[in-house]
Design an enzyme around this catalytic site. Structure first.
Site, short mmCIF file in Angstrom:
data_model
loop_
_atom_site.label_atom_id
_atom_site.label_comp_id
_atom_site.label_asym_id
_atom_site.label_seq_id
_atom_site.Cartn_x
_atom_site.Cartn_y
_atom_site.Cartn_z
CB SER A 1 -0.91 0.02 1.23
OG SER A 1 -1.72 -1.11 1.25
N1 SAM Z 1 0.01 -4.62 4.05
C1 SAM Z 1 0.77 -5.30 3.05
C2 SAM Z 1 2.16 -4.73 2.94
O1 SAM Z 1 2.53 -3.86 3.73
O2 SAM Z 1 2.90 -5.19 2.07
C3 SAM Z 1 0.07 -5.26 1.71
C4 SAM Z 1 -1.07 -6.18 1.67
S1 SAM Z 1 -1.69 -6.49 0.04
C5 SAM Z 1 -2.48 -4.99 -0.37
C6 SAM Z 1 -3.00 -7.59 0.47
C7 SAM Z 1 -2.56 -8.95 0.87
O3 SAM Z 1 -3.70 -9.68 1.34
C8 SAM Z 1 -1.98 -9.77 -0.27
O4 SAM Z 1 -0.70 -10.20 0.07
C9 SAM Z 1 -2.94 -10.95 -0.40
O5 SAM Z 1 -2.31 -12.15 -0.80
C10 SAM Z 1 -3.50 -11.03 0.99
N2 SAM Z 1 -4.78 -11.74 1.11
C11 SAM Z 1 -5.86 -11.71 0.31
N3 SAM Z 1 -6.82 -12.50 0.80
C12 SAM Z 1 -6.34 -13.05 1.96
C13 SAM Z 1 -6.86 -13.95 2.93
N4 SAM Z 1 -8.10 -14.49 2.86
N5 SAM Z 1 -6.09 -14.29 3.97
C14 SAM Z 1 -4.82 -13.78 4.10
N6 SAM Z 1 -4.28 -12.93 3.20
C15 SAM Z 1 -5.03 -12.56 2.15
#
Ligand code: SAM
Length: 214
Positions: A63
């Site tokens: 993000s």
């Molecule tokens: N906050 C993170 C960072 O600082 O890098 C970025 C997060 S990214 C926008 C969203 C993440 O949520 C992705 O890595 C994705 O694989 C994960 N994600 C999506 N659905 C998920 C789930 N049901 N459980 C765990 N992770 C999930």
């Protein structure tokens, strides 16, 4: 080199965060401290402090710094809380949370991302983080209740399991809306019921799972 990166962080805090209204000094200090470049793939490192989200491995994103700070500020962490983060991604947001909370449980559905994040967090010396692989829409019932929950992927509704695992008086921050555009919401648990405040328009990758998108 180190001084240049510290200067880039200070500049990011001033121009992207303070100028947009982030005021919590502990959040600003954490954003000045955590080396965002360490969490990025080599191809993106020169853009570490740019005012934008960036692509990372597994077709996911890290993000924009402002969104990281805004979501963190909404949790009002004072160092005592146990926090659940859903969507570890690179682990950058996890590090910011670990600076401000007593303990962070973070869940990521991609094992490769979780392992890479855990490695960097360990190298940076964080010892108050538990990184798990799995479907974060189901939360982590065995460690509940949590004082605060952060979901860093977009859902059409708040996953009931996550609200259930939030303690009374706690706050859950989550992007809610369609697959492409969402609103960042801070949902407080008051008398067992949700009370929501909208923070900002946003765009997140989808939350994929049993209580998310399929
Ligand atoms: N906050 C993170 C960072 O600082 O890098 C970025 C997060 S990214 C926008 C969203 C993440 O949520 C992705 O890595 C994705 O694989 C994960 N994600 C999506 N659905 C998920 C789930 N049901 N459980 C765990 N992770 C999930």
């Amino acid at each position: 080199m180190t001084d240049d990166l510290q200067e880039a962080r200070n500049d990011m805090v001033l121009k992207q965060l303070l100028h947009r209204g982030i005021r919590n000094p502990r959040v600003l200090d954490a954003m000045r401290k955590v080396p965002r470049e360490r969490f990025l793939p080599p191809s993106q490192r020169d853009r570490a402090y740019a005012d934008q989200a960036l692509p990372v491995d597994c077709q996911q994103t890290i993000s924009q710094p402002y969104i990281v700070a805004l979501m963190t500020e909404a949790m009002e962490l004072d160092g005592e809380q146990r926090v659940l983060e859903v969507g570890t991604g690179t682990g950058y947001q996890t590090a910011i949370l670990a600076e401000l909370a007593r303990e962070v449980v973070t869940i990521e559905r991609h094992a490769a991302l979780s392992e890479q994040a855990a490695r960097v967090l360990n190298e940076l010396g964080y010892r108050n983080i538990e990184a798990r692989v799995g479907d974060g829409t189901l939360g982590c019932p065995e460690r509940a209740p949590f004082d605060a929950v952060m979901v860093t992927a977009a859902a059409s509704r708040c996953p009931p399991a996550l609200f259930e695992q939030l303690r009374e008086g706690g706050v859950l921050v989550i992007p809610l809306g369609g697959r492409d555009v969402q609103t960042l919401e801070a949902v407080c648990k008051v008398g067992g019921a949700p009370e929501s405040e909208s923070l900002s328009a946003c765009r997140f990758v989808p939350l994929i799972g049993e209580q998310g998108w399929h």
